[in-house]
Design a protein around this motif. Structure first.
Motif, mmCIF file in Angstrom:
data_model
loop_
_atom_site.group_PDB
_atom_site.id
_atom_site.type_symbol
_atom_site.label_atom_id
_atom_site.label_comp_id
_atom_site.label_asym_id
_atom_site.label_seq_id
_atom_site.Cartn_x
_atom_site.Cartn_y
_atom_site.Cartn_z
ATOM 1 N N SER A 224 -16.823 -4.806 -7.897
ATOM 2 C CA SER A 224 -16.937 -3.676 -6.761
ATOM 3 C C SER A 224 -18.215 -3.986 -6.060
ATOM 4 N N ASN A 225 -18.079 -4.219 -4.862
ATOM 5 C CA ASN A 225 -19.305 -4.517 -4.049
ATOM 6 C C ASN A 225 -20.121 -3.066 -3.764
ATOM 7 N N THR A 226 -21.385 -3.240 -3.903
ATOM 8 C CA THR A 226 -22.259 -2.239 -3.871
ATOM 9 C C THR A 226 -23.226 -2.543 -2.667
ATOM 10 N N GLY A 227 -24.083 -1.380 -2.397
ATOM 11 C CA GLY A 227 -25.331 -1.636 -1.530
ATOM 12 C C GLY A 227 -25.395 -0.222 -0.597
ATOM 13 N N GLU A 228 -26.212 -0.357 0.262
ATOM 14 C CA GLU A 228 -26.404 0.662 1.254
ATOM 15 C C GLU A 228 -25.303 1.040 2.046
ATOM 16 N N GLY A 229 -24.951 2.255 2.321
ATOM 17 C CA GLY A 229 -23.731 2.525 3.197
ATOM 18 C C GLY A 229 -22.396 2.865 2.202
ATOM 19 N N LEU A 230 -22.733 2.555 1.076
ATOM 20 C CA LEU A 230 -21.551 2.849 -0.058
ATOM 21 C C LEU A 230 -21.267 4.442 0.099
ATOM 22 N N THR A 231 -20.121 5.068 0.102
ATOM 23 C CA THR A 231 -19.964 6.580 0.197
ATOM 24 C C THR A 231 -19.456 7.008 -1.025
ATOM 25 N N LEU A 232 -18.283 6.710 -1.603
ATOM 26 C CA LEU A 232 -17.607 7.123 -2.952
ATOM 27 C C LEU A 232 -17.195 6.056 -3.458
ATOM 28 N N VAL A 233 -17.028 6.363 -4.693
ATOM 29 C CA VAL A 233 -16.192 5.528 -5.796
ATOM 30 C C VAL A 233 -15.182 6.319 -6.360
ATOM 31 N N ALA A 234 -14.154 5.719 -6.744
ATOM 32 C CA ALA A 234 -12.772 6.297 -7.085
ATOM 33 C C ALA A 234 -12.030 5.106 -8.220
ATOM 34 N N PRO A 235 -10.944 5.713 -8.609
ATOM 35 C CA PRO A 235 -10.206 4.869 -9.700
ATOM 36 C C PRO A 235 -9.773 3.464 -9.135
ATOM 37 N N GLY A 236 -10.083 2.580 -9.649
ATOM 38 C CA GLY A 236 -9.554 1.438 -9.160
ATOM 39 C C GLY A 236 -9.235 0.173 -10.151
ATOM 40 N N VAL A 237 -9.218 0.453 -11.555
ATOM 41 C CA VAL A 237 -8.964 -0.621 -12.408
ATOM 42 C C VAL A 237 -7.914 -0.191 -13.083
ATOM 43 N N GLU A 238 -7.143 -1.289 -13.349
ATOM 44 C CA GLU A 238 -5.657 -1.259 -13.796
ATOM 45 C C GLU A 238 -4.738 -0.272 -13.476
ATOM 46 N N ILE A 239 -4.540 -0.287 -12.255
ATOM 47 C CA ILE A 239 -3.974 0.767 -11.448
ATOM 48 C C ILE A 239 -2.333 0.168 -11.236
ATOM 49 N N VAL A 240 -1.506 1.225 -11.732
ATOM 50 C CA VAL A 240 -0.063 1.050 -11.632
ATOM 51 C C VAL A 240 0.249 1.177 -9.972
ATOM 52 N N TYR A 241 1.162 0.474 -9.366
ATOM 53 C CA TYR A 241 1.641 0.609 -7.933
ATOM 54 C C TYR A 241 2.894 0.048 -7.765
ATOM 55 N N ALA A 242 3.670 0.789 -6.899
ATOM 56 C CA ALA A 242 5.113 0.354 -6.429
ATOM 57 C C ALA A 242 5.007 -1.089 -5.893
ATOM 58 N N ASN A 243 6.095 -1.692 -6.192
ATOM 59 C CA ASN A 243 6.051 -3.264 -5.585
ATOM 60 C C ASN A 243 7.555 -3.687 -5.506
ATOM 61 N N THR A 244 8.256 -3.587 -4.339
ATOM 62 C CA THR A 244 9.479 -3.879 -4.448
ATOM 63 C C THR A 244 9.767 -5.396 -4.361
ATOM 64 N N ASN A 245 8.608 -6.328 -4.379
ATOM 65 C CA ASN A 245 8.847 -7.532 -4.608
ATOM 66 C C ASN A 245 8.965 -8.118 -5.885
ATOM 67 N N ARG A 246 8.892 -7.341 -6.893
ATOM 68 C CA ARG A 246 8.787 -7.508 -8.320
ATOM 69 C C ARG A 246 9.997 -7.237 -8.999
ATOM 70 N N SER A 247 10.867 -7.584 -9.603
ATOM 71 C CA SER A 247 12.044 -7.124 -10.276
ATOM 72 C C SER A 247 12.106 -5.697 -11.092
ATOM 73 N N ASP A 248 10.898 -5.390 -11.557
ATOM 74 C CA ASP A 248 11.048 -4.251 -12.172
ATOM 75 C C ASP A 248 10.460 -2.936 -11.237
#
Length: 453
Positions: A224-248
């Motif tokens: 994750s990039n860091t530095g001046e101007g970063l506002t917030l952080v949120a969950p972003g590691v090993e996240i399940v998401y919908a993807n109709t391009n995959r068979s499952d």
């Protein structure tokens, strides 16, 4: 201008067989639901009893959103394609569909107990397609047009899980962001996935909520990039998401893209619960309700965690004054009625800079020589002081330790006004997802220190 995309790093990984947490989930009706550790960490059932994002449209400026996915049916508006492909609901890359599912997925099956659920399952998604294939350039002029379209078509939150990690935003992009801010729209963008010390644009632009990623223990993701101007952080590691391009129909990813989608969803929840708040005041609630959790000794804004990790329930329930209409992050200036931006901005980039360069080139030679001499003298003094400290100090080399000094203009703010993290509210409303709860350490449910301590 083409740009390197701020995309999730493992978006092509299939969910099948993936294990997101260190302990195996308990048996339940749906494996996909079990893997959504974010829902358990945030105890979203209590938040959904307050609002699920009803009446709020979130624009997803991305690769398109496939509204036929069973977890997104009825949530995706027609949208618009800006690539010449003609269909905003065609998603060859799969990225935009994934981000939409983290924002407004509603699940499927009996009682919607299976599949993906986003943090704002009743928000609407406005798909704006600015890329077709994964390797397409993210053009400023293209996404800027999409941002303006989003504003003109009722979006109250704009999700940019894309960005320029190699250069600055062109005038068209800056003007589009200014256009959105001037018309009361929350703009959220990813900080970048290079593990660098500079926040990508447009996330780094004034007034944009820039988002980094943390894991299931609330620790910063190493890319994750860091530095001046970063506002917030949120969950972003090993996240399940919908993807109709995959068979499952699902994938697994890590990146600030996913974290950005979760912040956009939280903004949608706040806009639904507090429709009278301006975009800046919504951002104020996101910032004031965030927490550093178990990370002690940080001052807001921190270069790695910004103002902290988002907390959707606290963003809705904490007693937070509205604050100024423009919010704590300020806004970009628009060319309309302003001396910055548009043609004026182009003039500053051209003739004004040329005048400044010409003026500097005419500095008296004596002044230049004197400046060089001063630098030499000061350098000698600094060298002598450092050598004296090394020879006479008690700590030895490296004994100073601590946090390196912040960059120019970085002014950590005092912690006044940031509140303790209360215990989670009892479960109610939306059905509780089954699976990981109680089996893995989750700092999201812990009592953290005061944000500024």
């Amino acid at each position: 201008m083409g740009a390197k995309r701020v995309w999730s790093t493992t978006g092509v990984v299939a969910l099948t067989g993936a294990l997101l947490l260190t302990s195996a989930p308990t048996a339940s009706a749906d494996y996909v639901r079990d893997q959504q550790w974010v829902l358990d960490a945030y105890k979203m059932d209590a938040t959904w009893a307050l609002t699920q994002g009803e009446g709020v449209t979130v624009a997803v400026v991305d690769s398109g959103v496939d509204g036929s996915h069973p977890d997104l049916t009825g949530q995706v508006l027609q949208g618009k394609d800006f690539t010449g492909g003609g269909n905003a609901q065609e998603d060859v890359a799969g990225h935009g569909t994934g981000m939409a599912s983290l924002i407004a997925g509603h699940g499927h099956g009996a009682g919607n107990n299976a599949g993906m659920v986003g943090l704002a399952p009743k928000a609407k998604i406005l798909p704006l397609r600015v890329l077709q294939k994964k390797n397409d350039d993210f053009e400023d002029d293209t996404w800027a047009e999409a941002v303006r379209y989003a504003v003109d078509n009722g979006a109250k939150v704009i999700n940019l899980s894309l960005g320029d990690s190699v250069g600055g935003t062109l005038t068209s992009g800056r003007e589009a962001i200014a256009y959105a801010q001037a018309r009361d729209v929350v703009v959220v963008a990813g900080a970048g996935n290079e593990g660098g010390f500079t926040v990508a644009e447009p996330a780094a632009l004034p007034g944009v909520v820039s988002v980094g990623a943390v894991d299931d223990e609330g620790n910063l993701w190493d890319k994750s990039n860091t530095g001046e101007g970063l506002t917030l952080v949120a969950p972003g590691v090993e996240i399940v998401y919908a993807n109709t391009n995959r068979s499952d129909g699902y994938g697994l990813s890590s990146g600030t893209s996913d974290a950005t989608a979760y912040v956009s969803a939280t903004a949608a929840l706040v806009r639904a619960k507090y429709p009278d708040l301006t975009a800046g005041q919504v951002i104020n609630r996101l910032i004031k309700s965030a927490s550093f959790l178990h990370h002690k000794g940080l001052k807001a804004p921190d270069r790695e965690y910004g103002y902290g990790i988002i907390r959707p329930n606290k963003a809705l329930t904490m007693d937070i004054p509205k604050g100024p209409k423009d919010g704590p992050l300020g806004q970009l200036s628009s060319s309309t009625g302003s001396k910055t931006g548009g043609a004026t901005e182009g003039s500053e980039d051209g003739s004004t800079q040329a005048k400044e360069q010409d003026s500097s080139s005419r500095l008296p030679i004596a002044l230049i020589i004197g400046g060089i001499a001063a630098v030499v003298v000061i350098g000698g003094i600094i060298f002598a002081v450092l050598r004296n400290r090394r020879n006479g100090g008690s700590g030895g080399p490296g004994s100073g330790g601590g946090t390196p000094p912040a960059g120019p203009g970085y002014q950590p703010q005092p912690s006044t006004g940031y509140q303790q993290y209360p215990s989670s509210a009892p479960n109610q409303g939306y059905p509780t997802p089954q699976g990981q709860s109680g089996q893995t350490f989750s700092p999201y449910a812990q009592q953290p220190p005061h944000q500024g301590q």
